[in-house]
Structure formats: structure tokens, C-alpha cells
Motif scaffolding. Structure first.
Motif, PDB file in Angstrom:
ATOM      1  N   TYR A   8     -62.804  33.899  47.290  1.00  0.00           N
ATOM      2  CA  TYR A   8     -63.367  35.227  47.508  1.00  0.00           C
ATOM      3  C   TYR A   8     -63.954  35.699  46.191  1.00  0.00           C
ATOM      4  O   TYR A   8     -63.288  35.662  45.161  1.00  0.00           O
ATOM      5  N   CYS A  16     -65.759  35.009  38.490  1.00  0.00           N
ATOM      6  CA  CYS A  16     -66.032  34.176  39.659  1.00  0.00           C
ATOM      7  C   CYS A  16     -66.721  32.886  39.236  1.00  0.00           C
ATOM      8  O   CYS A  16     -66.395  31.799  39.732  1.00  0.00           O
ATOM      9  N   LYS A  48     -59.885  44.698  50.831  1.00  0.00           N
ATOM     10  CA  LYS A  48     -58.705  43.899  50.467  1.00  0.00           C
ATOM     11  C   LYS A  48     -58.777  43.323  49.051  1.00  0.00           C
ATOM     12  O   LYS A  48     -57.776  43.292  48.337  1.00  0.00           O
ATOM     13  N   TYR A  49     -59.966  42.861  48.633  1.00  0.00           N
ATOM     14  CA  TYR A  49     -60.070  42.079  47.399  1.00  0.00           C
ATOM     15  C   TYR A  49     -60.871  42.712  46.268  1.00  0.00           C
ATOM     16  O   TYR A  49     -60.989  42.118  45.207  1.00  0.00           O
ATOM     17  N   SER A  52     -59.325  42.482  42.922  1.00  0.00           N
ATOM     18  CA  SER A  52     -58.616  41.235  42.612  1.00  0.00           C
ATOM     19  C   SER A  52     -59.509  40.037  42.355  1.00  0.00           C
ATOM     20  O   SER A  52     -59.021  39.018  41.889  1.00  0.00           O
ATOM     21  N   ILE A  53     -60.788  40.115  42.704  1.00  0.00           N
ATOM     22  CA  ILE A  53     -61.621  38.913  42.649  1.00  0.00           C
ATOM     23  C   ILE A  53     -61.758  38.360  41.238  1.00  0.00           C
ATOM     24  O   ILE A  53     -61.683  39.123  40.283  1.00  0.00           O
ATOM     25  N   VAL A  55     -60.463  35.518  44.069  1.00  0.00           N
ATOM     26  CA  VAL A  55     -59.192  35.180  44.707  1.00  0.00           C
ATOM     27  C   VAL A  55     -59.356  33.806  45.333  1.00  0.00           C
ATOM     28  O   VAL A  55     -60.294  33.577  46.101  1.00  0.00           O
ATOM     29  N   GLU A  57     -57.714  31.161  47.827  1.00  0.00           N
ATOM     30  CA  GLU A  57     -56.762  31.191  48.935  1.00  0.00           C
ATOM     31  C   GLU A  57     -56.743  29.838  49.639  1.00  0.00           C
ATOM     32  O   GLU A  57     -57.769  29.179  49.784  1.00  0.00           O
ATOM     33  N   VAL A  62     -52.449  33.150  48.800  1.00  0.00           N
ATOM     34  CA  VAL A  62     -53.180  33.326  47.534  1.00  0.00           C
ATOM     35  C   VAL A  62     -52.593  32.373  46.502  1.00  0.00           C
ATOM     36  O   VAL A  62     -51.418  32.460  46.157  1.00  0.00           O
ATOM     37  N   ASP A  64     -54.204  31.849  43.398  1.00  0.00           N
ATOM     38  CA  ASP A  64     -54.402  32.530  42.114  1.00  0.00           C
ATOM     39  C   ASP A  64     -55.479  33.593  42.308  1.00  0.00           C
ATOM     40  O   ASP A  64     -56.271  33.514  43.249  1.00  0.00           O
ATOM     41  N   GLU A  65     -55.476  34.568  41.423  1.00  0.00           N
ATOM     42  CA  GLU A  65     -56.484  35.623  41.501  1.00  0.00           C
ATOM     43  C   GLU A  65     -56.781  36.155  40.120  1.00  0.00           C
ATOM     44  O   GLU A  65     -56.026  35.931  39.177  1.00  0.00           O
ATOM     45  N   ILE A  68     -58.808  32.842  37.242  1.00  0.00           N
ATOM     46  CA  ILE A  68     -58.268  31.637  37.880  1.00  0.00           C
ATOM     47  C   ILE A  68     -57.916  30.625  36.801  1.00  0.00           C
ATOM     48  O   ILE A  68     -58.764  30.207  36.012  1.00  0.00           O
TER      49      ILE A  68
END
Length: 86
Positions: A8, A16, A48-49, A52-53, A55, A57, A62, A64-65, A68
Motif C-alpha cells: 500500500y 514507498c 486506513k493507511y 502508515s504508508i 504498508v 501486507e 501487516v 512492516d509499515e 520498510i
């Protein structure tokens, strides 16, 4: 059977991009795929994310978030016997 993670993420996210580098490095040693899911394409995912991104999965778990970590993901892969040598 190929293991598939979901990453995510969102566009223009340096963490990311770093996560993708980590995953690509690990693909040299472990059998898995990952697909990217932009959280801005779905309101529920955004809710939801958004804090946290990225994420990572696996089967709704999960791994790791945030930042990473190579070793966290590698440990998960090793413990789940997902190496090319297994």
C-alpha cells in the motif's frame, strides 16, 4: 504457488520508493511477487493507511509499515520458508 504481497503506497512517496527497492533486492533470494496498491484509489484504504504508508501486507497481515526494513521482511520470508532454495 507464488506468494503475493500487497504494498500500500501513494505516488511521490520517498518511503514507498525505498520499500520497492528493498522488495526488489529481496526478490533475488526469495520467491514472491508484490503488487502496488495506491491508497488514493479507494476511500477505505486512504482512511486506513494514510498515516502508515508504505504498508507491506501478506494475507491481511501487516509485515512492516512506514520505513520498510530489509531485515524485517527477510525474517518474515525466511520464517515462512519462502526462499528460492526451499
Amino acid at each position: 504457488m507464488i506468494v503475493e504481497f500487497v504494498l500500500y503506497m501513494k505516488e511521490n512517496c520517498s518511503l514507498c520508493e525505498d520499500a520497492k527497492v528493498v522488495l526488489d533486492l529481496l526478490k533475488n533470494e526469495y520467491l514472491f511477487e508484490y503488487r502496488e496498491k495506491d491508497i488514493y484509489t479507494d476511500e477505505e484504504l486512504l482512511e486506513k493507511y494514510h498515516l502508515s504508508i508504505p504498508v507491506l501486507e501478506y494475507r491481511n497481515h501487516v509485515v512492516d509499515e512506514g520505513n520498510i526494513d530489509y531485515f524485517v521482511v527477510e525474517n518474515f520470508l525466511r520464517n515462512n520458508k519462502l526462499s528460492e532454495n526451499s
